[in-house]
Design an enzyme around this catalytic site. Structure first.
Site, PDB file in Angstrom:
ATOM      1  N   ASP A  13       0.825  -1.101   0.090  1.00 28.49           N
ATOM      2  CA  ASP A  13      -0.023   0.120  -0.095  1.00 28.49           C
ATOM      3  C   ASP A  13       0.890   1.318  -0.027  1.00 28.49           C
ATOM      4  O   ASP A  13       2.005   1.318   0.527  1.00 28.49           O
ATOM      5  CB  ASP A  13      -1.068  -0.052   1.347  1.00 28.49           C
ATOM      6  N   TRP A  18       2.786   7.896  -2.621  1.00 24.32           N
ATOM      7  CA  TRP A  18       4.174   8.071  -3.060  1.00 24.32           C
ATOM      8  C   TRP A  18       4.355   8.915  -4.380  1.00 24.32           C
ATOM      9  O   TRP A  18       4.807   9.782  -4.419  1.00 24.32           O
ATOM     10  CB  TRP A  18       4.608   6.977  -3.344  1.00 24.32           C
ATOM     11  N   ASN A  61     -11.152  -2.916  -4.718  1.00 26.55           N
ATOM     12  CA  ASN A  61     -10.365  -2.146  -5.475  1.00 26.55           C
ATOM     13  C   ASN A  61     -11.169  -1.683  -7.105  1.00 26.55           C
ATOM     14  O   ASN A  61     -10.572  -0.988  -7.553  1.00 26.55           O
ATOM     15  CB  ASN A  61      -8.735  -2.707  -5.797  1.00 26.55           C
ATOM     16  N   TRP A  62     -11.958  -2.848  -7.102  1.00 25.23           N
ATOM     17  CA  TRP A  62     -12.881  -2.439  -8.413  1.00 25.23           C
ATOM     18  C   TRP A  62     -13.401  -0.745  -8.334  1.00 25.23           C
ATOM     19  O   TRP A  62     -14.130  -0.577  -9.453  1.00 25.23           O
ATOM     20  CB  TRP A  62     -14.164  -3.300  -8.579  1.00 25.23           C
ATOM     21  N   ARG A 181       2.093  -4.072   7.026  1.00 23.40           N
ATOM     22  CA  ARG A 181       1.509  -3.034   6.176  1.00 23.40           C
ATOM     23  C   ARG A 181       2.048  -1.764   6.184  1.00 23.40           C
ATOM     24  O   ARG A 181       2.347  -1.221   7.306  1.00 23.40           O
ATOM     25  CB  ARG A 181       0.017  -2.942   6.787  1.00 23.40           C
TER      26      ARG A 181
END
Ligand code: IPE
Ligand code: IPE
Ligand code: MG
Length: 233
Positions: A13, A18, A61-62, A181
């Site tokens: 993630d 970033w 994430n769709w 994570r």
């Protein structure tokens, strides 16, 4: 080198943030994230870790813009096309968990080619979670078990934790010892819900494209100091 986790699982993630910080597109962030995979896999191999699971695309994430989803899918195909040969030569077994039947046919084909080619390798397992959700995985297992009970293949009495885990995508893998994570989020986001019952959790504020072997080693060192009691004293 004592007490190396057998299975490390990472929520990749922070690619978007970033990129944003650098004035780049989110897709540039995802591309940079792929580079991190190479380094992390190499270090895991050196350490003798048996399984590296990477959360690449969740069932949620769709909800992202179609352009980003398409970009992620294209990146996956590019990765498989470019890396499969080398993965195979270095004895990596590529495994996918998640419902890939929802992906475009040509991507399913690419996944099939890569997993078939590497299926007999006995080095590290690179386990990519694609269209994966922990809840969806559990429901899928429940449906399969119900079906097998109906067919008389198993009896209701036989259903226990061990049998249940045989119906999960991860049936051939040990449970994750360490879940990492990055990106400063302190949540699991539907990752390996059943398997993580006794996993050690490690969080970092670093964004995935900046995640390095050094960070991984820090996580493992911390893991080695943990006292895993599994409910005992
Ligand atoms: C990559 O990071 C994870 C994927 C879903 C591919 P993100 O795209 O979630 O990055 P952030 O969280 O927006 O920074
Ligand atoms: C988790 O990241 C899923 C992957 C890394 C593939 P997300 O960015 O989708 O998680 P949330 O939305 O912050 O919980
Ligand atoms: Mg995110």
């Amino acid at each position: 080198m004592n007490n190396i986790p057998r299975h490390v699982a990472i929520v990749m993630d922070g690619n978007g943030r970033w990129a944003q910080k650098r004035g780049l597109s989110r897709s540039a962030g995802h591309r940079a994230g792929v580079e991190t995979i190479r380094n992390v896999l190499k270090t895991c191999k050196k350490l003798g870790i048996e399984v590296l699971t990477l959360f690449a695309f969740s069932t949620e994430n769709w909800k992202r813009p179609k352009s980003e989803v398409d970009g992620l899918m294209a990146l996956l195909v590019e990765y498989l096309k470019k890396e499969t040969k080398e993965l195979n030569e270095s004895n990596v077994r590529l495994k996918i968990i998640g419902d890939i039947s929802k992906l475009p046919m040509h991507i399913q084909q690419e996944i099939h080619n890569s997993t078939q080619l590497t299926k007999d390798n006995d080095g590290i397992v690179l386990n990519l979670a694609i269209n994966y959700g922990g809840r969806a995985e559990i429901l899928r297992a429940v449906k399969k078990i119900a079906n097998d009970v109906c067919l008389g293949k198993i009896s209701q009495q036989q259903i226990n934790e061990e049998l249940f885990s045989k119906y999960l995508y991860t049936h051939d893998l040990p449970d994750p010892d360490l879940i990492i994570r990055p990106s400063g989020e302190y949540r699991i986001s539907n990752f390996l819900l059943y398997q993580m019952a006794y996993s050690e959790l490690w969080f970092s504020k670093i964004m995935w494209p900046d995640f390095s072997s050094r960070v991984l080693l820090r996580a493992i060192k911390d893991y080695q100091k943990r006292d895993r009691r599994f409910g005992a004293v």
